[in-house]
Write a protein that holds these residues in place. Structure first.
Motif, short mmCIF file in Angstrom:
data_model
loop_
_atom_site.label_atom_id
_atom_site.label_comp_id
_atom_site.label_asym_id
_atom_site.label_seq_id
_atom_site.Cartn_x
_atom_site.Cartn_y
_atom_site.Cartn_z
N PHE A 1 0.80 -1.22 0.00
CA PHE A 1 0.00 0.00 0.00
C PHE A 1 0.84 1.28 0.00
O PHE A 1 0.33 2.36 0.26
N SER A 2 2.15 1.14 -0.26
CA SER A 2 3.00 2.33 -0.13
C SER A 2 3.16 3.11 -1.42
O SER A 2 3.60 4.25 -1.38
N LYS A 3 2.81 2.54 -2.57
CA LYS A 3 3.05 3.30 -3.80
C LYS A 3 2.02 3.03 -4.89
O LYS A 3 1.26 2.08 -4.81
N ASN A 4 2.02 3.92 -5.91
CA ASN A 4 1.18 3.78 -7.10
C ASN A 4 -0.30 3.73 -6.77
O ASN A 4 -1.04 2.93 -7.34
N LEU A 5 -0.73 4.60 -5.86
CA LEU A 5 -2.12 4.54 -5.41
C LEU A 5 -3.03 5.54 -6.10
O LEU A 5 -4.19 5.63 -5.77
N THR A 6 -2.49 6.28 -7.07
CA THR A 6 -3.28 7.37 -7.69
C THR A 6 -4.57 6.87 -8.30
O THR A 6 -5.62 7.46 -8.10
N LEU A 7 -4.48 5.76 -9.04
CA LEU A 7 -5.68 5.30 -9.75
C LEU A 7 -6.74 4.71 -8.81
O LEU A 7 -7.89 4.57 -9.17
N ALA A 8 -6.32 4.36 -7.60
CA ALA A 8 -7.29 3.79 -6.66
C ALA A 8 -8.28 4.84 -6.17
O ALA A 8 -9.42 4.55 -5.87
N ALA A 9 -7.79 6.09 -6.11
CA ALA A 9 -8.62 7.23 -5.70
C ALA A 9 -9.31 7.01 -4.35
O ALA A 9 -10.51 7.23 -4.20
N TRP A 10 -8.55 6.56 -3.36
CA TRP A 10 -9.10 6.33 -2.04
C TRP A 10 -8.98 7.57 -1.15
O TRP A 10 -8.24 8.49 -1.50
N ASP A 11 -9.68 7.54 -0.01
CA ASP A 11 -9.63 8.63 0.95
C ASP A 11 -8.23 8.71 1.55
O ASP A 11 -7.78 7.79 2.24
N GLY A 12 -7.53 9.82 1.27
CA GLY A 12 -6.14 9.97 1.68
C GLY A 12 -5.92 9.87 3.17
O GLY A 12 -4.96 9.27 3.64
N THR A 13 -6.83 10.46 3.96
CA THR A 13 -6.67 10.46 5.42
C THR A 13 -6.76 9.05 5.97
O THR A 13 -5.92 8.64 6.78
N ALA A 14 -7.75 8.31 5.51
CA ALA A 14 -7.93 6.94 5.99
C ALA A 14 -6.73 6.09 5.61
O ALA A 14 -6.23 5.28 6.41
N LEU A 15 -6.24 6.28 4.38
CA LEU A 15 -5.09 5.52 3.92
C LEU A 15 -3.86 5.85 4.75
O LEU A 15 -3.10 4.95 5.15
N ASP A 16 -3.67 7.14 5.04
CA ASP A 16 -2.53 7.56 5.86
C ASP A 16 -2.58 6.92 7.23
O ASP A 16 -1.57 6.42 7.73
N GLN A 17 -3.75 6.95 7.83
CA GLN A 17 -3.88 6.37 9.17
C GLN A 17 -3.66 4.88 9.15
O GLN A 17 -3.05 4.31 10.06
N PHE A 18 -4.13 4.24 8.09
CA PHE A 18 -3.96 2.80 7.92
C PHE A 18 -2.47 2.44 7.89
O PHE A 18 -1.99 1.59 8.66
N GLN A 19 -1.75 3.14 7.03
CA GLN A 19 -0.31 2.89 6.91
C GLN A 19 0.42 3.23 8.19
O GLN A 19 1.35 2.53 8.61
N ASN A 20 0.01 4.32 8.80
CA ASN A 20 0.67 4.79 10.01
C ASN A 20 0.56 3.76 11.14
O ASN A 20 1.51 3.53 11.88
N GLY A 21 -0.63 3.16 11.25
CA GLY A 21 -0.85 2.15 12.29
C GLY A 21 0.05 0.94 12.07
O GLY A 21 0.71 0.45 13.00
N LEU A 22 0.11 0.48 10.81
CA LEU A 22 0.94 -0.68 10.50
C LEU A 22 2.41 -0.37 10.77
O LEU A 22 3.14 -1.17 11.36
N TYR A 23 2.82 0.82 10.35
CA TYR A 23 4.21 1.21 10.50
C TYR A 23 4.62 1.28 11.97
O TYR A 23 5.70 0.81 12.35
N GLN A 24 3.78 1.83 12.80
CA GLN A 24 4.10 1.93 14.22
C GLN A 24 4.33 0.55 14.82
O GLN A 24 5.26 0.32 15.59
N GLN A 25 3.49 -0.38 14.44
CA GLN A 25 3.59 -1.73 14.96
C GLN A 25 4.91 -2.38 14.52
O GLN A 25 5.61 -3.00 15.32
N ILE A 26 5.26 -2.17 13.24
CA ILE A 26 6.49 -2.75 12.71
C ILE A 26 7.69 -2.15 13.45
O ILE A 26 8.60 -2.87 13.89
N GLU A 27 7.69 -0.84 13.59
CA GLU A 27 8.78 -0.12 14.23
C GLU A 27 8.99 -0.59 15.67
O GLU A 27 10.12 -0.84 16.10
N GLN A 28 7.91 -0.77 16.40
CA GLN A 28 8.03 -1.15 17.80
C GLN A 28 8.55 -2.56 17.96
O GLN A 28 9.32 -2.85 18.86
N LEU A 29 8.13 -3.43 17.07
CA LEU A 29 8.64 -4.79 17.15
C LEU A 29 10.13 -4.80 16.88
O LEU A 29 10.88 -5.48 17.57
N GLU A 30 10.57 -4.00 15.90
CA GLU A 30 11.99 -3.97 15.57
C GLU A 30 12.80 -3.46 16.77
O GLU A 30 13.86 -3.99 17.08
#
Lengths: 438, 183
Positions: B91-120
């Motif tokens: 979900f990190s790239k080439n999302l232009t054609l999907a035309a999804w809600d940017g805020t929701a997508l940002d929060q989605f990625q942000n949540g996953l990223y935080q979890q990955i970072e903390q485990l590391e």
């Protein structure tokens, strides 16, 4: 398989060094390590002089190294690691660059940025020692953008409500959610197009946030103390409470000697608690704190609330007395009422639904009132009386007597002859019957 | 020699299983469940209902369910972290054609990223290696995500390919949600 060396690009800016790391296999079509976002880069750098101690730092693909001496040459090398798998990659070739002079805008920049959060309301505070008036613009960056291989410097966004402030703090809660990290920075502007960007501060919302104290309400019944806890954060704090999985620690003690001696603890996950077996006629005090075990956080204690337990003996007596009084009152009121009602009922019944009927000789009386119709009188036996005038003399007594007898007979019952006749008739018939049978 | 090797392996495995039990990494487990819950919600929020015209192009990717069958709790937890990494990457790239809600997508990625970072962070602190890397089913997991990545590339990241991928990720997260509730 071994992780290959990443690429490294250095750019000195304003006394700092901007680094851009390109992942191993960056330009290859077929990759061994497809997920290039999973790498964690370890930077090793040192001053290009003798006896320089190398420093090691974890960096993002695009990052800035500050805290460097100006006009000095530093050398860098970086490796790509997969910490979750315990794999360390090969180091990139060493690259050296000289730092520039730092611009003299230092005083203008906002410094000492810190974030204070209470019940998920976050305020950013900073300091400034510039003598002339400054306007500030708070900006934020969503954390995950730093993990991508692209340059995020264009992705900073102004925090709504924190643009052009002159104070040294701002409420940033509208952009901070419970999921993920955020970075905040302050841009300071003074007249004549002077501006300066402060350093960044990283916000981990749930870790940085302080849980506020809960509210307490007490209620007493007999020897049970009921504690009602109102959770911190109020109705908007539902998300926060859900993320922390809050539990509560209740502290209660007897306030007899103004000491908190012998304070007892009760832990609960609910917002109501009951403490049994309290001593009578004692003042008990309670205070509560909220805990998050998972995050190892606790709030400050709530305000102390105190309540007095009632006396022991008085209570049952009061109940008994109340009961008796109530019983007597009910009887005093209910019995006359029942009596009155009964009387009224019987009067009404007497007037409108009488039990006995009016006598017959009162003609037409109540002919309409009495619903029961007159019964048709049965036919009374009527005596057919006929007066036979007979002269009763001594001479023709017997005959007269006979006659009299006859008349008597006839008077008595005119049907006698007929009876006799019948009898004879019947005798005759009986004879005829007998004859017939034989 | 074989006995010694066997002993070392057992010792290694025992080491591996204590990874997330440290006090500092306590909240990681709770957070994992919360991240899954919020990710599902955000996946729904970012787009509309599945478009009818994309039904024709639907593909079956066959998520390797054995990855989530808990032989050991820790192995399953680490598998979930790796799944988060893969989803984050997709979900990190080439999302232009999907035309999804940017805020929701940002929060989605942000949540996953935080979890990955903390485990590391936890892993680096404890300085132990994961046994997970030795797991056979891990390769199946990699293959599954590579299939989705190739599918997106082939369709040039058009709307339908994104919607199909989003539906697939939703299914995957729902499976994970079920498993974490049992843990």
């Amino acid at each position: 398989a071994q992780i290959g060396p990443p690429g490294i690009e250095l750019q000195p800016t304003n006394g700092d060094i901007k680094i851009k790391v390109s992942p191993p296999e960056a330009n290859q079509g077929k990759k061994m390590w497809v997920n290039d976002l999973s790498f964690k880069y370890n930077l090793v750098f040192w001053e290009n002089s003798s006896n320089a101690q190398p420093r090691s730092k974890n960096i993002f693909p695009v990052d800035t190294i500050d805290d460097l001496a100006p006009d000095t040459t530093y050398c860098f090398k970086v490796q790509a690691n997969l910490p979750v798998e315990g794999k360390e990659g090969l180091f990139s070739p060493v690259s050296c660059v000289k730092t520039t002079q730092k611009a003299v805008n230092d005083l203008l920049c906002a410094a000492n940025l810190r974030v204070l959060g209470l019940n998920m309301e976050f305020h950013l505070h900073w300091e400034n020692q510039y003598k002339q008036p400054v306007s500030y613009n708070v900006q934020y960056l969503i954390g995950y953008l730093k993990r991508l291989n692209e340059d995020y410097s264009g992705k900073w966004v102004g925090v709504p409500g924190c643009g052009n402030t002159s104070g040294t703090w701002c409420n940033v809660s509208c952009v901070i959610t419970t999921t993920g990290f955020y970075y905040l920075r302050v841009q300071a502007r003074a007249g004549h197009n002077k501006s300066c960007l402060s350093s960044e501060v990283k916000v981990d919302p749930l870790k940085m946030n302080e849980i506020g104290p809960p509210g307490v309400k007490l209620d007493i019944s007999d020897t049970l103390l009921h504690i009602q806890i109102s959770p911190p954060g109020g109705p908007e704090g539902e998300v926060m409470r859900n993320n922390y999985v809050l539990s509560y620690r209740i502290l209660y003690w007897k306030n007899s000697s103004n000491d908190e001696e012998g304070a007892k603890v009760k832990e609960t996950k609910q917002t109501v608690a009951t403490i049994p077996d309290l001593a009578p006629e004692t003042l008990y005090c309670v205070k509560v704190q909220a805990l998050s075990e998972a995050y190892n956080k606790s709030s400050v204690y709530s305000q102390e609330e105190c309540i007095q337990t009632p006396g022991e003996k008085a209570f049952p007596l009061i109940i008994l007395a109340t009961f008796l009084v109530a019983l007597v009152a009910v009887l005093l009121v209910a019995l006359p009422l029942v009596f009155v009602l009964y009387q009224a009922y019987s009067k009404i019944k007497y007037v409108f639904f009488p039990a006995c009927q009016p006598p017959l000789n009162i003609e037409g009386f109540g002919g309409q009132l009495c619903p029961s119709p007159y019964l048709s009188a049965p036919e009374e036996p009527i005596e057919n009386c006929s007066i036979i005038e007979s002269m009763i003399t001594y001479e023709g007594n017997q005959i007269d007597f006979k006659d009299y007898k006859h008349s008597k007979q006839s008077s008595r019952d005119s049907g006698n002859y007929s009876n006799d006749d019948n009898a004879s008739g019947s005798k005759g018939s009986a004879e005829t019957l007998e004859k017939q049978i034989i | 020699i074989m006995n010694a090797f066997g002993l070392i392996q057992t010792g290694f495995i025992l080491l591996c299983t204590t990874i997330i039990c440290s006090h500092q990494c306590n909240h990681l487990l709770l957070q994992q469940r919360k991240v899954i819950e919020s990710s599902l919600r955000l996946l729904d929020k970012m787009g509309k209902n599945f478009p009818q015209q994309c039904l024709r192009e639907k593909m079956s990717f066959r998520f390797p369910k054995q990855v989530l069958r808990p032989r050991e709790k820790e192995t399953v937890r680490v598998a979930i972290e790796e799944i988060f990494q893969h989803i984050f990457y997709i979900f990190s790239k080439n999302l232009t054609l999907a035309a999804w809600d940017g805020t929701a997508l940002d929060q989605f990625q942000n949540g996953l990223y935080q979890q990955i970072e903390q485990l590391e962070e936890c892993v680096i602190k404890k300085r132990t290696h994961y046994c997970w890397s030795k797991e056979v089913s891990r390769l199946k997991l990699k293959k599954y995500f590579q299939k989705i990545d190739c599918f997106l590339k082939d369709k040039q990241h058009n709307l339908c390919s994104w919607e199909i991928s989003r539906a697939e990720m939703r299914r995957c997260l729902q499976l994970i949600d079920k498993v974490t509730r049992k843990l």
